[in-house]
Design a protein around this motif. Structure first.
Motif, PDB file in Angstrom:
ATOM      1  N   PRO A  47       0.824  -1.215   0.000  1.00  9.45           N
ATOM      2  CA  PRO A  47       0.000   0.000   0.000  1.00  9.45           C
ATOM      3  C   PRO A  47       0.857   1.262   0.000  1.00  9.45           C
ATOM      4  CG  PRO A  47       0.047  -0.980   2.190  1.00  9.45           C
ATOM      5  CD  PRO A  47       0.750  -1.939   1.274  1.00  9.45           C
ATOM      6  N   THR A  48       0.391   2.276  -0.711  1.00 11.65           N
ATOM      7  CA  THR A  48       1.059   3.580  -0.723  1.00 11.65           C
ATOM      8  C   THR A  48       0.051   4.654  -0.333  1.00 11.65           C
ATOM      9  OG1 THR A  48       0.568   3.859  -3.092  1.00 11.65           O
ATOM     10  CG2 THR A  48       2.704   2.890  -2.507  1.00 11.65           C
ATOM     11  N   TYR A  49       0.580   5.737   0.199  1.00 12.20           N
ATOM     12  CA  TYR A  49      -0.272   6.813   0.705  1.00 12.20           C
ATOM     13  C   TYR A  49       0.157   8.129   0.069  1.00 12.20           C
ATOM     14  CZ  TYR A  49      -1.331   3.262   4.162  1.00 12.20           C
ATOM     15  OH  TYR A  49      -1.699   2.102   4.774  1.00 12.20           O
ATOM     16  N   THR A  50      -0.808   8.945  -0.303  1.00  5.26           N
ATOM     17  CA  THR A  50      -0.534  10.200  -1.013  1.00  5.26           C
ATOM     18  C   THR A  50      -1.115  11.380  -0.240  1.00  5.26           C
ATOM     19  OG1 THR A  50      -0.563   9.062  -3.147  1.00  5.26           O
ATOM     20  CG2 THR A  50      -0.840  11.456  -3.171  1.00  5.26           C
ATOM     21  N   SER A  51      -0.274  12.379  -0.014  1.00  3.29           N
ATOM     22  CA  SER A  51      -0.709  13.637   0.601  1.00  3.29           C
ATOM     23  C   SER A  51      -0.597  14.730  -0.449  1.00  3.29           C
ATOM     24  CB  SER A  51       0.160  13.965   1.813  1.00  3.29           C
ATOM     25  OG  SER A  51      -0.277  15.157   2.443  1.00  3.29           O
ATOM     26  N   SER A  52      -1.637  15.555  -0.587  1.00  2.00           N
ATOM     27  CA  SER A  52      -1.682  16.559  -1.660  1.00  2.00           C
ATOM     28  C   SER A  52      -1.952  17.949  -1.114  1.00  2.00           C
ATOM     29  CB  SER A  52      -2.771  16.187  -2.686  1.00  2.00           C
ATOM     30  OG  SER A  52      -2.537  14.923  -3.237  1.00  2.00           O
ATOM     31  N   VAL A 119       0.369  19.684  -5.978  1.00  2.40           N
ATOM     32  CA  VAL A 119       1.603  18.940  -5.766  1.00  2.40           C
ATOM     33  C   VAL A 119       1.311  17.847  -4.738  1.00  2.40           C
ATOM     34  CG1 VAL A 119       2.395  20.556  -4.002  1.00  2.40           C
ATOM     35  CG2 VAL A 119       4.043  19.078  -5.118  1.00  2.40           C
ATOM     36  N   SER A 120       1.814  16.639  -5.021  1.00  2.93           N
ATOM     37  CA  SER A 120       1.544  15.501  -4.145  1.00  2.93           C
ATOM     38  C   SER A 120       2.834  14.746  -3.867  1.00  2.93           C
ATOM     39  CB  SER A 120       0.529  14.549  -4.799  1.00  2.93           C
ATOM     40  OG  SER A 120      -0.654  15.220  -5.127  1.00  2.93           O
ATOM     41  N   VAL A 121       2.858  14.076  -2.732  1.00  2.00           N
ATOM     42  CA  VAL A 121       3.965  13.196  -2.374  1.00  2.00           C
ATOM     43  C   VAL A 121       3.373  11.844  -1.999  1.00  2.00           C
ATOM     44  CG1 VAL A 121       5.828  12.715  -0.739  1.00  2.00           C
ATOM     45  CG2 VAL A 121       5.485  15.038  -1.613  1.00  2.00           C
ATOM     46  N   THR A 122       3.851  10.796  -2.639  1.00  3.35           N
ATOM     47  CA  THR A 122       3.392   9.428  -2.385  1.00  3.35           C
ATOM     48  C   THR A 122       4.512   8.663  -1.700  1.00  3.35           C
ATOM     49  OG1 THR A 122       1.963   9.472  -4.331  1.00  3.35           O
ATOM     50  CG2 THR A 122       2.504   7.318  -3.417  1.00  3.35           C
ATOM     51  N   SER A 123       4.158   8.014  -0.583  1.00  4.33           N
ATOM     52  CA  SER A 123       5.160   7.278   0.175  1.00  4.33           C
ATOM     53  C   SER A 123       4.521   6.031   0.781  1.00  4.33           C
ATOM     54  CB  SER A 123       5.758   8.158   1.269  1.00  4.33           C
ATOM     55  OG  SER A 123       6.882   7.521   1.848  1.00  4.33           O
ATOM     56  N   THR A 124       5.316   5.240   1.535  1.00  2.78           N
ATOM     57  CA  THR A 124       4.861   3.964   2.071  1.00  2.78           C
ATOM     58  C   THR A 124       4.074   4.085   3.362  1.00  2.78           C
ATOM     59  OG1 THR A 124       7.019   3.707   3.155  1.00  2.78           O
ATOM     60  CG2 THR A 124       6.727   2.665   0.985  1.00  2.78           C
TER      61      THR A 124
END
Length: 495
Positions: A47-52, A119-124
């Motif tokens: 699973p990955t999680y994205t904050s925007s 702008v978004s950052v996707t991480s674990t």
């Protein structure tokens, strides 16, 4: 005799029947393939999680709105979407967080014809994606100032902690896997159907079986319509296909009249009077064939007695639907338990056919079928002027191999072979055994022959014989009464 590989034939009905019977296997293979891909996808799923966040670009000296100003700002926002995803941005953000590297992935996109971009950052993990996006928003002025010093970038929607994964387990290949597994299993079914070493039709019989083809019995479709098939599912019992009834077709009755004509010819030429009917294995329609031969001869004004000598699984009482009576069985008479004055044959309705029935199974028959008493009973029936023909329905050879002793008491022996049922090698072995142990081996009766393929015949999955397992012992057949034959009420049908 040619080998099977040289004479391998494709029988369309046999092929389609095997596919229809095993369609559940194809469906099951498709489901297994689809589930296997789904399970594998979940096993390797990360699973990955994205904050925007949403940002807007404006010029420092723009005191009023104009179309040219908006157009310029929109162009700059597109430039910034490219700047934010560069490796330099990750280095600045990692340094801001005091880390050696930036583990997430930065993505950015501009809204069409606007000065707004995201702008978004996707991480674990949700915390990591949020922290790294906040770092990007902290350091981007350092880069934006070097690119466009007269621009201001404001945050109009602040980043938040992701509530759940932004990706899901991949299911894109599950459909392809289902189709692939179904095709593979279908191909295997067709291959094994083609390679199965059984007698599939008359041509194959003549090429592979070392025996005379005494007669053929065509497949009698049990149900005319699907509705009739569904109605029969709720019945506790159904009728056997007997010649001279309203449930059998003309072709079915005509085949038995041809067999009866050949039996009469053997009687005239060789004096053959006692005929034994057997089969290689169960579920070949032996009892139904015996019953119809005897009944057909009686319809041709012959006096016939039919002996139920299938002691393990007596079937003739059910074939002819004879009510149960408190009378001695034929087995009791042959075993010497009752005398001739206590045993009597059962007359079948208004015909010249007598039945020697067994209402119960008898397993201790081995000794008395070899006895002199049994031989004397058969001899007395042969010598008697009361009957023109004696027909014996005996068990399959595979069930009771020692029953071949009875073939020595018969004038002629007939072997029932059902299409696509028993291996060619086994049929030839039984034929050889009967030739060696019988007085005369008349030949084989090929049962359940599909002369013309029709998908509607798929409703008749187990059409003849006591040993069937579909809703009781027999299925309900349809058709017309044989022209000129006498029905069970004594009347004749019109030609």
């Amino acid at each position: 005799m040619n080998t099977l590989s040289e004479n391998k034939q494709l029988d369309l009905y046999s092929l389609v029947r095997d596919v229809v019977r095993n369609v559940w296997v194809v469906i099951l293979a498709a489901l297994i393939g689809s589930m296997a891909v789904s399970v594998w996808g979940r096993a390797v799923y990360v699973p990955t999680y994205t904050s925007s966040a949403t940002l807007i670009v404006n010029f420092k000296d723009s005191s009023s709105f104009s179309y040219s100003t908006l157009s310029s700002s929109a162009e700059i926002s597109r430039i910034f979407t490219n700047v934010l995803v560069q490796p330099t941005m990750k280095e600045y953000a990692a340094g801001h967080l005091g880390r050696e590297s930036f583990s997430g992935t930065i993505s950015s996109s501009a809204l069409t014809d606007t000065n707004i971009f995201t702008v978004s950052v996707t991480s674990t993990s949700p915390e990591l994606s949020y922290e790294e996006l906040c770092a990007v928003l902290e350091v981007y002025p350092q880069i934006s100032g070097t690119v466009f010093s007269d621009c201001i970038i404001d945050v109009i929607r602040s980043p938040g902690l992701p509530a759940g994964p932004s990706n899901s387990a991949s299911q894109k290949n599950s459909g392809l896997a289902a189709v692939g597994c179904a095709v593979i299993v279908l191909g295997l079914i067709i291959f094994f159907s083609y390679m199965r070493d059984t007698v599939k039709n008359e041509k194959f019989f003549k090429e592979e079986i070392d025996s005379k083809l005494f007669g053929t019995v065509c497949h009698e479709r049990r149900y005319k319509t699907l509705l009739a098939y569904v109605k029969n599912l709720f019945k506790k019992k159904s009728e056997a296909p007997l010649v001279g009834t309203a449930h059998t077709s003309f072709a079915f009755s005509e085949e038995y009249h041809k067999i009866a004509s050949r039996i009469e010819y053997l009687n005239r030429r060789e004096g053959a009077k006692v005929f034994l009917v057997t089969s290689c294995a169960e579920d070949e329609g032996k009892s139904t064939v015996s019953a119809n031969i005897a009944l057909t001869l009686s319809l041709r004004k012959k006096r016939v007695v039919l002996l139920d000598m299938d002691f393990k699984k007596p079937a003739l009482q059910k074939v002819f639907e004879i009510p149960s009576e408190d009378k001695p069985d034929l087995a009791d008479f042959l075993a010497g338990k009752v005398g001739a004055d206590e045993f009597s044959f059962t007359r079948y309705k208004n015909t010249s056919l007598d039945l020697g029935l067994n209402r119960n199974a008898h397993f201790n028959y081995v000794d008395w079928i070899h006895s002199e008493h049994t031989a004397n009973v058969i001899k007395a029936l042969r010598d008697s002027e009361r009957y023109d023909f004696i027909i014996s329905d005996t068990p399959p050879i595979s069930v009771a191999a020692d029953i071949t002793a009875l073939s020595g008491l018969a004038d002629q022996t007939l072997l029932v072979v059902r299409t696509d049922c028993v291996d060619v090698g086994e049929v030839n072995d039984v034929v050889l055994s009967l030739k060696e142990n019988s007085r005369h081996f008349a030949g084989c009766i090929l049962n359940d022959v599909h002369k013309e393929f029709s998908s509607l015949t798929q409703f008749a999955l187990n059409e003849s014989g006591y040993y069937g397992h579909h809703n009781g012992y027999y299925g309900k057949y349809s058709g017309k009464m044989y022209p000129g034959a006498s029905d069970h009420s004594g009347t004749k049908t019109e030609k």
